[in-house]
Scaffold this active site. Sequence first.
Site, mmCIF file in Angstrom:
data_model
loop_
_atom_site.group_PDB
_atom_site.id
_atom_site.type_symbol
_atom_site.label_atom_id
_atom_site.label_comp_id
_atom_site.label_asym_id
_atom_site.label_seq_id
_atom_site.Cartn_x
_atom_site.Cartn_y
_atom_site.Cartn_z
ATOM 1 N N GLU A 405 -0.530 -1.479 -2.407
ATOM 2 C CA GLU A 405 0.602 -1.700 -3.312
ATOM 3 C C GLU A 405 0.324 -2.918 -4.163
ATOM 4 O O GLU A 405 -0.098 -3.961 -3.660
ATOM 5 C CB GLU A 405 1.911 -1.952 -2.554
ATOM 6 C CG GLU A 405 2.522 -0.737 -1.937
ATOM 7 C CD GLU A 405 3.893 -1.025 -1.340
ATOM 8 O OE1 GLU A 405 4.595 -1.941 -1.832
ATOM 9 O OE2 GLU A 405 4.245 -0.337 -0.375
HETATM 10 O O1 IFM Z 1 9.493 -1.007 -3.243
HETATM 11 C C1 IFM Z 1 8.829 -1.843 -2.360
HETATM 12 C C2 IFM Z 1 8.035 -1.042 -1.357
HETATM 13 O O2 IFM Z 1 8.853 -0.145 -0.674
HETATM 14 C C3 IFM Z 1 7.385 -1.953 -0.350
HETATM 15 N N1 IFM Z 1 6.656 -2.999 -0.985
HETATM 16 C C4 IFM Z 1 7.285 -3.720 -2.055
HETATM 17 C C5 IFM Z 1 7.867 -2.769 -3.070
HETATM 18 C C6 IFM Z 1 8.555 -3.550 -4.204
HETATM 19 O O3 IFM Z 1 9.563 -4.353 -3.701
#
Ligand code: IFM
EC number: 3.2.1.21
Length: 501
Positions: A405
Amino acid sequence: MTLSPLSPDATPKPSPRPPAGASPAAGPAGAGLRFPPDFMWGSSTSAYQIEGAAREDGRTPSVWDTFSHTPGRTEGGDTGDVACDHYHRFRDDVALMSRLGLGAYRFSVSWSRVQPTGRGSASQRGLDFYRSLTDELLDAGITPVLTLYHWDLPQELEDAGGWPERDTALRFADYARIVADALGDRIQLWTTLNEPWCSAFLGYGSGVHAPGRTDPADALRAAHHLNLAHGLATQALRDALPAAAEVMVSLNPAAVRARSDTPEDRDAARRIDALATRVFTGPMLHGRYDEDLLADTAQITDWSFVQDGDLAAAHQPLDGICVNYYTPSVVSAVEHREDGPAPERRDGHGASDHSPWPGADRVVAFHQPPGEQTEMGWSIDPGGLTELLHRFHREAPGVPLYITENGAAYADEPDGEGRVHDPERIAYVQEHLAAVHRALEEGVDVRGYFLWSLMDNFEWAYGYGKRFGIVHVDFGTQRRTPKSSALWYAEVARTGQLPEA
Ligand code: IFM
């Protein structure tokens, strides 16, 4: 579905913001940098944030259903009942990924969709959904990456005590086995937990996430049982999956910076590093809890919930470590005052009278770093990502790394012609990819990057107001519109290179 109202010659560009430390003439960070040919380019989502269909085909409530339906818990009372309606539109969403040329897609499984009571038998209809999604991805040549747990504990397990209870870890291993038996023949890349820090410390410490409990001892118990759950699930996956399957975990380690070089501020950074990162990497990567973490939290718990064999169980060989990164934390010491007011806490983890930092809440202050911020109020500091990649390279030598992410929220809305321009997001992603490239050049084995997120979605307690997607979603009509960042990222994925300015 329209792929984009932007014409191909309207090549999206990052905003003119120069990279940190560069002269304005330098152009966007890392222009022209080339990534390894087999580098994986993907996007990420999670079940509760996009699926909707909350009561369909046997799915039962998770803690997030209960929490979001509790007045005052989410912005505007938003819930994930419908979200992006991905449960019904997944074929179109996969087609969109395919048209963007993305090579991989990370999604999570809703536990209460595939095992409605959190224990016992599985729901075939739930498993069928993920099987169809996976087949659709494979047919489109997109590598599926499955996350077992992205925060949506079945409510029945929360009613039995939730993550502070040991049994939840055992139930998680059973659930892992069910999913592995159903999908192990078609998915190679697996991650157990997503950001267990948020499950433990926002869910049971500050209470800004489901289930909204606020007991520091419970937060630490939850953290331990998440570590145990990861280890037991990893064993279950290894048992059920073909030998070539790769088992990993997605963590959100903190890039902590002391506000000054004084011993007090450095000690504040050490405390937050222990509570944010080493509380998980200790057991998972080294089979231990560090002494300083145990000492810092001794007034809250004696850790007697750690049973013989737990740390060995949590410490399983991993095929990859997945890093989620958005922003660093800047901390300083505060004078210790037993009954004084809590110090400033601009840690980016939501407003609550309760702290997510057990044992550090009255001795560490969090500060907003200077410089630009995203719509979340998170400062932009790509160097933190390079640092974290180096850290895992050192701590887990030989284990490949992924960024599962990274991305940014901005208040994107279509213009008069229906186009969505988001140059700030392009700049953010480009700078962070340049930071990944730096780590690669310095010898770190990074295998892939998953942009958060494929599309705008339910941003937890912030509801639908915070848009992280490279695809805009009109939540009234469910119309998807690729933003200029989607076209830019498609070009990066196609060429394996950051575009020239
Ligand atoms: O949307 C979230 C995700 O579910 C987990 N990591 C951070 C993202 C942004 O806040």
